[in-house]
Write a protein that holds these residues in place. Structure first.
Motif, PDB file in Angstrom:
ATOM      1  N   SER A  54      -2.760 -13.974 -73.206  1.00  0.00           N
ATOM      2  CA  SER A  54      -3.707 -13.234 -72.516  1.00  0.00           C
ATOM      3  C   SER A  54      -4.573 -12.879 -73.620  1.00  0.00           C
ATOM      4  O   SER A  54      -6.122 -12.804 -73.321  1.00  0.00           O
ATOM      5  CB  SER A  54      -3.250 -11.951 -71.757  1.00  0.00           C
ATOM      6  N   ILE A  77     -11.616 -13.148 -65.562  1.00  0.00           N
ATOM      7  CA  ILE A  77     -10.510 -12.271 -65.308  1.00  0.00           C
ATOM      8  C   ILE A  77      -9.449 -13.106 -65.168  1.00  0.00           C
ATOM      9  O   ILE A  77      -8.002 -12.710 -65.821  1.00  0.00           O
ATOM     10  CB  ILE A  77     -10.815 -11.128 -64.471  1.00  0.00           C
ATOM     11  N   ASP A  78      -9.450 -14.077 -64.335  1.00  0.00           N
ATOM     12  CA  ASP A  78      -8.052 -14.963 -64.035  1.00  0.00           C
ATOM     13  C   ASP A  78      -7.695 -15.510 -65.170  1.00  0.00           C
ATOM     14  O   ASP A  78      -6.459 -15.606 -65.529  1.00  0.00           O
ATOM     15  CB  ASP A  78      -8.558 -16.103 -63.103  1.00  0.00           C
ATOM     16  N   GLY A 132      -5.835 -12.485 -67.182  1.00  0.00           N
ATOM     17  CA  GLY A 132      -4.646 -12.193 -66.370  1.00  0.00           C
ATOM     18  C   GLY A 132      -3.480 -13.412 -66.067  1.00  0.00           C
ATOM     19  O   GLY A 132      -2.625 -12.953 -65.720  1.00  0.00           O
ATOM     20  N   TYR A 142       0.148 -13.710 -66.849  1.00  0.00           N
ATOM     21  CA  TYR A 142       1.056 -12.824 -66.349  1.00  0.00           C
ATOM     22  C   TYR A 142       1.651 -13.120 -65.017  1.00  0.00           C
ATOM     23  O   TYR A 142       2.645 -12.474 -64.588  1.00  0.00           O
ATOM     24  CB  TYR A 142       0.434 -11.209 -66.402  1.00  0.00           C
ATOM     25  N   TYR A 157       0.124 -11.090 -61.876  1.00  0.00           N
ATOM     26  CA  TYR A 157      -1.134 -11.038 -61.534  1.00  0.00           C
ATOM     27  C   TYR A 157      -1.641 -11.237 -60.285  1.00  0.00           C
ATOM     28  O   TYR A 157      -2.409 -10.798 -59.900  1.00  0.00           O
ATOM     29  CB  TYR A 157      -1.982 -11.659 -62.925  1.00  0.00           C
ATOM     30  N   LYS A 207      -3.831  -9.791 -57.523  1.00  0.00           N
ATOM     31  CA  LYS A 207      -4.945 -10.317 -57.043  1.00  0.00           C
ATOM     32  C   LYS A 207      -5.079 -10.593 -55.571  1.00  0.00           C
ATOM     33  O   LYS A 207      -6.173 -10.348 -54.949  1.00  0.00           O
ATOM     34  CB  LYS A 207      -5.160 -11.795 -57.836  1.00  0.00           C
ATOM     35  N   VAL A 244      -6.109  -5.760 -65.376  1.00  0.00           N
ATOM     36  CA  VAL A 244      -5.743  -6.571 -66.413  1.00  0.00           C
ATOM     37  C   VAL A 244      -6.056  -6.027 -67.860  1.00  0.00           C
ATOM     38  O   VAL A 244      -5.059  -5.781 -68.682  1.00  0.00           O
ATOM     39  CB  VAL A 244      -6.619  -7.918 -66.759  1.00  0.00           C
ATOM     40  N   THR A 291      -2.951  -3.427 -68.015  1.00  0.00           N
ATOM     41  CA  THR A 291      -1.578  -4.241 -68.196  1.00  0.00           C
ATOM     42  C   THR A 291      -1.572  -4.644 -69.758  1.00  0.00           C
ATOM     43  O   THR A 291      -0.428  -4.596 -70.380  1.00  0.00           O
ATOM     44  CB  THR A 291      -1.492  -5.419 -67.270  1.00  0.00           C
TER      45      THR A 291
END
Length: 157
Positions: free
Chosen positions: A86, A110-111, A114, A117, A121, A125, A139, A142
């Motif tokens: 990450s 962001i994907d 994240g 995880y 995640y 989402k 994110v 976390t």
């Protein structure tokens, strides 16, 4: 609007760290990425100091890049692989944000951060599939919670 720790599934280790998280998530998403990068670099430096016998020398004297600090922390082997992945992806997105003048943060950015995880995640989402702000706050929360826990464990050794 920022998400509370409960809403983002973040478990801050100290009030100070929660306040750092809150400061990081203020402003436009590009600024959030840049601030998060700085905050995670702070945690990487703490990990180097705690995880290496003379980590202070490395942090204070060597002008290591973020990716080099991350590689050394990975070699210390106290951070889970998904956190390292990450952070590596955060560094890629940060570099794009810093070097592209009109760069906007997308859900796919962001994907990338994240994604390591996994199911955690993905479940979040599903609640906010298109909200850059909610996904980014989650994110950041976390990552910073995970890093603060790992650093605290290193510092207690």
């Amino acid at each position: 609007m920022s998400l509370s720790p409960e809403e983002s599934d973040m478990q801050p280790h100290t009030q100070k760290e929660y306040e750092q998280y809150l400061r990081a998530i203020k402003g436009p998403p590009v600024m959030v990425i840049l601030r998060t990068h700085l905050l995670t670099e702070y945690y990487l430096e703490r990990a180097l100091r705690a995880g290496l016998r003379r980590g202070d020398k490395l942090v204070d004297s060597a002008t290591l890049s973020y990716s080099q600090k991350l590689a050394v922390v990975e070699a210390i082997d106290k951070f889970p692989d998904h956190v390292i992945s990450s952070l590596r992806n955060l560094n890629k997105i940060r570099n794009r944000c810093a070097h592209e003048f009109e760069r906007q943060v997308s859900v796919s950015d962001i994907d990338l951060i994240g994604g390591p995880y996994g199911k955690e995640y993905t479940a979040f989402k599903k609640r906010f599939p298109k909200s850059v702000r909610a996904l980014l706050n989650h994110v950041v929360g976390t990552i910073t919670a995970a890093m603060s826990g790992c650093v605290e464990a290193l510092e207690e050794q």
